[in-house]
Structures are given as C-alpha cells and as structure tokens.
Design a protein around this motif. Sequence first.
Motif, PDB file in Angstrom:
ATOM      1  N   MET A 262      36.531  42.975  37.869  1.00  0.00           N
ATOM      2  CA  MET A 262      35.621  41.834  37.790  1.00  0.00           C
ATOM      3  C   MET A 262      34.158  42.307  37.733  1.00  0.00           C
ATOM      4  SD  MET A 262      35.246  38.610  37.482  1.00  0.00           S
ATOM      5  CE  MET A 262      36.747  37.730  37.890  1.00  0.00           C
ATOM      6  N   SER A 278      29.589  31.984  37.950  1.00  0.00           N
ATOM      7  CA  SER A 278      30.022  32.512  39.237  1.00  0.00           C
ATOM      8  C   SER A 278      30.162  34.023  39.143  1.00  0.00           C
ATOM      9  CB  SER A 278      31.366  31.875  39.606  1.00  0.00           C
ATOM     10  OG  SER A 278      32.058  32.718  40.489  1.00  0.00           O
ATOM     11  N   ASP A 281      34.247  34.817  39.275  1.00  0.00           N
ATOM     12  CA  ASP A 281      35.258  34.236  38.388  1.00  0.00           C
ATOM     13  C   ASP A 281      34.695  34.189  36.962  1.00  0.00           C
ATOM     14  OD1 ASP A 281      37.691  33.233  37.717  1.00  0.00           O
ATOM     15  OD2 ASP A 281      37.585  31.455  38.998  1.00  0.00           O
ATOM     16  N   SER A 283      34.430  32.058  33.220  1.00  0.00           N
ATOM     17  CA  SER A 283      34.590  30.789  32.512  1.00  0.00           C
ATOM     18  C   SER A 283      35.356  31.055  31.211  1.00  0.00           C
ATOM     19  CB  SER A 283      33.207  30.243  32.162  1.00  0.00           C
ATOM     20  OG  SER A 283      32.588  31.124  31.235  1.00  0.00           O
ATOM     21  N   GLU A 287      35.776  34.509  29.198  1.00  0.00           N
ATOM     22  CA  GLU A 287      37.080  35.066  28.795  1.00  0.00           C
ATOM     23  C   GLU A 287      37.068  35.426  27.316  1.00  0.00           C
ATOM     24  OE1 GLU A 287      40.392  32.526  29.758  1.00  0.00           O
ATOM     25  OE2 GLU A 287      40.105  32.731  31.911  1.00  0.00           O
ATOM     26  N   TYR A 308      39.995  40.665  41.641  1.00  0.00           N
ATOM     27  CA  TYR A 308      39.487  39.321  41.935  1.00  0.00           C
ATOM     28  C   TYR A 308      39.157  39.202  43.420  1.00  0.00           C
ATOM     29  CZ  TYR A 308      40.353  36.960  37.501  1.00  0.00           C
ATOM     30  OH  TYR A 308      40.296  36.540  36.202  1.00  0.00           O
ATOM     31  N   VAL A 312      38.425  33.424  45.329  1.00  0.00           N
ATOM     32  CA  VAL A 312      39.031  32.620  44.268  1.00  0.00           C
ATOM     33  C   VAL A 312      40.536  32.828  44.169  1.00  0.00           C
ATOM     34  CG1 VAL A 312      36.973  32.321  42.850  1.00  0.00           C
ATOM     35  CG2 VAL A 312      38.331  34.405  42.577  1.00  0.00           C
ATOM     36  N   ARG A 313      41.112  33.448  45.187  1.00  0.00           N
ATOM     37  CA  ARG A 313      42.551  33.671  45.158  1.00  0.00           C
ATOM     38  C   ARG A 313      43.195  33.038  46.386  1.00  0.00           C
ATOM     39  NH1 ARG A 313      43.322  34.576  39.888  1.00  0.00           N
ATOM     40  NH2 ARG A 313      43.685  36.738  39.372  1.00  0.00           N
ATOM     41  N   ASP A 329      44.328  38.944  36.172  1.00  0.00           N
ATOM     42  CA  ASP A 329      44.664  37.976  35.126  1.00  0.00           C
ATOM     43  C   ASP A 329      44.818  38.765  33.836  1.00  0.00           C
ATOM     44  OD1 ASP A 329      44.513  35.833  36.798  1.00  0.00           O
ATOM     45  OD2 ASP A 329      42.830  34.845  35.792  1.00  0.00           O
ATOM     46  N   GLU A 336      43.179  33.420  29.286  1.00  0.00           N
ATOM     47  CA  GLU A 336      44.112  33.786  30.364  1.00  0.00           C
ATOM     48  C   GLU A 336      45.513  33.293  30.039  1.00  0.00           C
ATOM     49  OE1 GLU A 336      43.315  32.146  34.325  1.00  0.00           O
ATOM     50  OE2 GLU A 336      45.485  32.208  34.645  1.00  0.00           O
ATOM     51  N   THR A 339      48.676  35.151  35.583  1.00  0.00           N
ATOM     52  CA  THR A 339      48.103  35.656  36.833  1.00  0.00           C
ATOM     53  C   THR A 339      49.170  36.490  37.512  1.00  0.00           C
ATOM     54  OG1 THR A 339      46.592  33.803  37.107  1.00  0.00           O
ATOM     55  CG2 THR A 339      47.158  35.035  39.090  1.00  0.00           C
TER      56      THR A 339
END
Length: 413
Positions: A262, A278, A281, A283, A287, A308, A312-313, A329, A336, A339
Amino acid sequence: MSSERIHARYVSEHIGEQVTLKGWAQTIRDQGKIAFVVLRDVTDTVQLVITKNDDTDVLETVQNLSTESVIEVTGTAQSSDQAPGGREVKMDSLTVLSAAADLPIPVVEKEGETPHISKRLDYRWVDLRKEETRTIFEVWTEMERAFEEFCRREGFIDEKAYLSQSPQFYKQMAMAAGFENVFEVGAVFRAEKSFTPRHATEFTGFDVEMSFIEGLHDLISWEERMLVYVLEQIQETYGERIKELYGTEIVVPEIPFPRISMNEAKAILAERDIPSKSPVDVSPEEERALGEYAQEEYGHEFVFLTEYSTQVRPFYHMRSENNVTKSADLLYRGLEITTLAQREHRPEVLKQQAQEKGIDPQSVDYYIDFFRYGCPPHGGMGIGPSRIIKQMLGLESIREATYLFRGPKRMSP
Ligand code: ATP
C-alpha cells in the motif's frame, strides 16, 4: 414432411439432405422474387431461402413473418457461395410456432444503436439472444468449470452454501473440522448501494479456504496458478471468439504476478498525480492507475496490492507489525477482483481484535468457538467472477456479466 431436427451449426454436414431446423427468425429480407430468413438457434445462424417459383406457400408466410418469431422449417440443405458459412437451407415448409410482437430492443443492433443498459435489463430475455451476450455466459461457464476442476484436482472439498450473507465464517469452520481445503461457488448478498459498475446486491462468489498455510504468499501463489489455468482454458476455447466479438485479447499471465505494498502504491500514485482520498485504501480511480502502472512497468494485467492497514480490514484478518494485516487485494486490468487474507485463528487475539473494532465479542463468540478446539493456521479468498468477466471482455459493468442483475432499483426481471 418433417425430418429429425438438427442445429444450425451442423447444416453443412447434411448437404443434399432434407433437414428440419427450429429457432428464431433473426432477420427477414424479402426481395419480391426471392426471400431470405436468417434462423438462429443456440449453436449458430443459418440462411434460409425461398423463391417465387417454388410451389409452396412459404414465400407468403415469410412476407407476413415478424422478426424474432419462433419458427420450424423443413427444407434441403445446400452449398452456396453467397450464403454466410457457405451453406443454406432451401425451404419446403415453414411453420410459425410463436409470432413475435414488435421488439422493445433489437437483437441485431445497428452500429452505435445499442440501447441503454437499463432498457436492456428490462428486456433481459431478448437481450440475452444476442451472440455477444450469450458468449458472456459461455465464457462464464468455462471459467466456472476450470475453477472447479482446478480446485477438485488439488483435493479441495466442495462446500455447500448455507443461509448466510457470506460463506466467510462457515468456510473457516471447515478448517476447524479438518477439511483442510474447501471451495464454494455460491450466492453472496450485500446491502450495497450498488450504483457502481462493480457492485450488485446479490452476486456469485468463488470462495476458497486453505489450511496449514505459512503466510499470505501461499494464498497469492495458489491464486496465481488457478488464474493461469482458468485463463488458459478460456483462451483455448473462446480466445478467437472473444477477439472477434469484443476486440480484446485473452492474455495468460506470467507467474509471479507483480506485488505492490500500500505504501509503495501511494508513492506511485502521487508521482502520477492521482488524487488520493485515503492513505490506507485505494479508490476506483487509483485502482485503474495501478493497473496501468503494472502494465507499463511489468507488462502484466494483474497486480497484488499488499499490506493493508488494520483500519480498513475486518477483525478476523491476521495482523503483522505496525497495524498491517496479512491481506491483499488482486487487481485485474485495474479493478479489484479478489480479497485474500490469512485469518487470525487464536481465540484470545480474535477476541481482542473484535473489541478493538467496537464489536461485542459475545456477538461473535459462536465464530470464535470454531478456533477453541484446535484449528490449523489458515487463510483464503473471496473472488468476484462477474468482475473477472467484466474485465476480461472489457464490459462497462458487471450488470452485463450477470444473468439477472440485482441492485437497489432492480427486482425484476
Ligand atoms: P469493494 O471494495 O470493491 O466494494 P469489497 O472489498 O467489499 O469490494 P470483498 O468483501 O473483499 O470486496 O469481497 C471479495 C470479492 O468479491 C471482491 O474482490 C469482489 O471481486 C467481489 N465483490 C464484493 N462485493 C461485490 C459486489 N457488491 N458485487 C459484485 N462483486 C463483489
């Protein structure tokens, strides 16, 4: 006189013989002295022909025929240089089994005249008659077959679907039961707003859970091998047709797929001036940009996004240091599709992680119980087949890849 029914694909094997065909009158061309009907069945299309001199009432029937009526035709199969596929059927008789009213949406579309997707979904049963639409489900069937075959070959046990929002907890129960490896193809329900091209409120999920893993890398390399197999199978059977109908190439990926953490991803995105909402994470736009990066940097259509944050998990993902989870991911062409995570199987740690997330441990005690009587380290993944198909064929939305799409505003058909 009627002979045994054959399908359109096999007409050329019956040249000179009398044949019977049943299907839809896809196009009707009446030139006065001669008329043509293109009949479509589940296998192919074939041209039917009748001339004025033929001593039958078929020409009159054709002149009154409406597009997409269901017909039964008997005639002689013959070679013809002008006919598509080099063969046609000269009609002796034509029966209308079911007359079609004026079509709400076309089956044969004129260039640039594809109706809006919501109109297409209103009349899904007509939309599904198109070769392109049907191909989606043939490719899906092949994907599902290859996925199941791969799992079974590796000794995975087929888990039955239970009434649950997600098979997540129950596939983990199978780990505690000693099944070691399980897979499931089942319905998943989510209360999503679902106005995006990648969400539905009900979708098919491919779920996998594996015991005795040593870490996330075991899950990643399993998925790599599985996808290589599935894409090989699809390419072999449908590669040409997909290229012809969708103008896109099925690429069998190379192993290993690129992996980006990340933090690395955020640095790459900043370099590319992609706005970030963020730090933990990504968007849909991010992606897509990461998909482009993987393509440019590695010539690869897939990329695993790793490390991650726990923020967010869910509580059941296993953690490593620094508030990072052992999860990832997988992006395919910038979307995506999976996961993956190693699960926390130590009851005390699970309880604490639930608490940290503001979940009353009592409410998940039935789940934590699975791990109290000896449970191997394990992990798994949730794969979205409709997203894979969307990306593979370059569709605008998973709505097109779903037989009956379900969203907040669509309950029928
Ligand atoms: P997203 O962040 O895109 O909403 P998610 O993180 O909620 O997805 P998971 O809960 O990890 O997704 O589900 C696993 C996989 O199931 C996803 O990678 C995706 O392929 C698929 N999936 C999830 N939600 C949906 C949905 N609403 N419709 C179709 N497929 C979905």
